[in-house]
Write an enzyme that holds these catalytic residues in place. Structure first.
Site, PDB file in Angstrom:
ATOM      1  CG  HIS A 124      85.829  76.697   5.849  1.00 45.34           C
ATOM      2  ND1 HIS A 124      85.233  75.864   4.929  1.00 45.34           N
ATOM      3  CD2 HIS A 124      85.608  76.154   7.065  1.00 45.34           C
ATOM      4  CE1 HIS A 124      84.661  74.855   5.566  1.00 45.34           C
ATOM      5  NE2 HIS A 124      84.885  74.995   6.861  1.00 45.34           N
ATOM      6  CG  ASP A 181      86.680  73.494  10.527  1.00 45.43           C
ATOM      7  OD1 ASP A 181      85.847  73.852   9.671  1.00 45.43           O
ATOM      8  OD2 ASP A 181      87.034  72.313  10.674  1.00 45.43           O
ATOM      9  CG  HIS A 221      87.407  71.561   5.190  1.00 43.07           C
ATOM     10  ND1 HIS A 221      87.997  72.237   6.233  1.00 43.07           N
ATOM     11  CD2 HIS A 221      86.103  71.428   5.527  1.00 43.07           C
ATOM     12  CE1 HIS A 221      87.109  72.489   7.162  1.00 43.07           C
ATOM     13  NE2 HIS A 221      85.942  72.013   6.758  1.00 43.07           N
ATOM     14  NE  ARG A 248      84.089  70.625  13.154  1.00 38.41           N
ATOM     15  CZ  ARG A 248      83.980  71.872  12.687  1.00 38.41           C
ATOM     16  NH1 ARG A 248      83.695  72.070  11.404  1.00 38.41           N
ATOM     17  NH2 ARG A 248      84.121  72.901  13.486  1.00 38.41           N
TER      18      ARG A 248
END
Length: 275
Positions: free
Chosen positions: A100, A102, A245, A260
């Protein structure tokens, strides 16, 4: 430069490890420019042994732009800009377990993501990254011409992914070009992913499913990939405009945990003539 920056590519296609910079310290404009140039060239950057606080993590992210807030993920220190990434023996799923980009279902998907892992399993827990410039360029001219001008529906559904945590906002959905032009490099990148892309606009379900299935499988080709083996206090930062990723959950029942910070992007577009 006050610090000697070393850029060590992981593969000729994608990824580089950066040595010689302490992200806990304020970056000079010159150092920031070198990091940004390396990012545009290698798409994903990795930094090891980075003892940074959440405030320093936020400050580094803000050098690249305003920060993005995830629609549903839990966060730390009462700050939704600090997304919690955590998997342990009690987790039912792991974030990022499918290829995907993000939050591509946002109208303005994130520009990039900066993940700092504080705790890693003794074995496993690697992340794979894929170059979407290379994925597009490896398609035949006939398929490239078919994809140019097409748009696809991106839909998010985070139901049951984050336990009892209340979402920050309504789950997003958007329509984006299947091939997008990177606003900095001017290069064309494939912009569909198995995590969020549900249907190609203007096609029958049969046609859309067949084309997307082919593209999703195409992205999994190892020739487009690099693989990062995490250590405690490593940082990875990836460009969501041209990278997908996949986080591998092969470490149950061990724990993998970090924070994150995500940088806001703009609306994807396709420019007929490359820059």
């Amino acid at each position: 430069m006050s610090q000697a920056l070393e850029v060590n590519p992981l593969t000729p296609t994608i990824g580089a490890e950066i040595v010689g910079v302490d992200l806990a310290q304020p970056l000079s404009d010159e150092m920031f420019d070198h990091i940004h140039d390396a990012w545009m060239n290698h798409l994903v950057l990795f930094f090891r042994d980075q003892q940074i606080t959440p405030e320093q993590h936020l400050a580094f992210g803000r050098r690249f732009g305003n920060l993005h807030i995830h629609p549903a993920a839990p966060y730390l220190h009462d700050n939704p800009e600090l997304m919690r990434v955590h998997t342990d023996k009690d987790s039912h799923i792991q974030n990022g377990a499918a290829w995907h980009s993000d939050v591509s279902a946002d109208e303005e998907p994130p520009l990039g993501s900066i993940l700092h892992l504080h705790r890693v399993p003794p074995n496993g827990g690697d992340t794979l990254f894929a170059n979407m410039y290379a994925a597009y360029e490896a398609l035949s001219p006939s398929i490239q011409n078919l994809l140019i001008g097409l748009e696809a529906h991106h839909v998010s559904d985070y139901t049951n992914q984050y336990g009892d945590h209340k979402p920050q906002r309504e789950y997003p959905r958007a329509v984006h070009p299947v091939v997008r032009t990177h606003p900095v490099t001017g290069r064309r990148a494939l912009f569909v992913n198995s995590g969020f892309t549900k249907r190609i606009r203007g096609m029958s379900r049969l046609e859309s499913d067949a084309l997307l299935e082919m593209l999703f499988k195409h992205v999994t080709n190892p020739r487009f990939h690099c693989r990062f083996q995490w250590e405690a206090n490593s940082i990875a930062m990836w460009d969501n405009r041209c990278v997908q990723h996949l986080a591998i959950w092969d470490y149950y029942p061990e724990t993998r945990s970090g924070i994150r910070v995500t940088v806001q992007g703009d609306r994807p577009f396709f420019k007929q003539e490359a820059v």
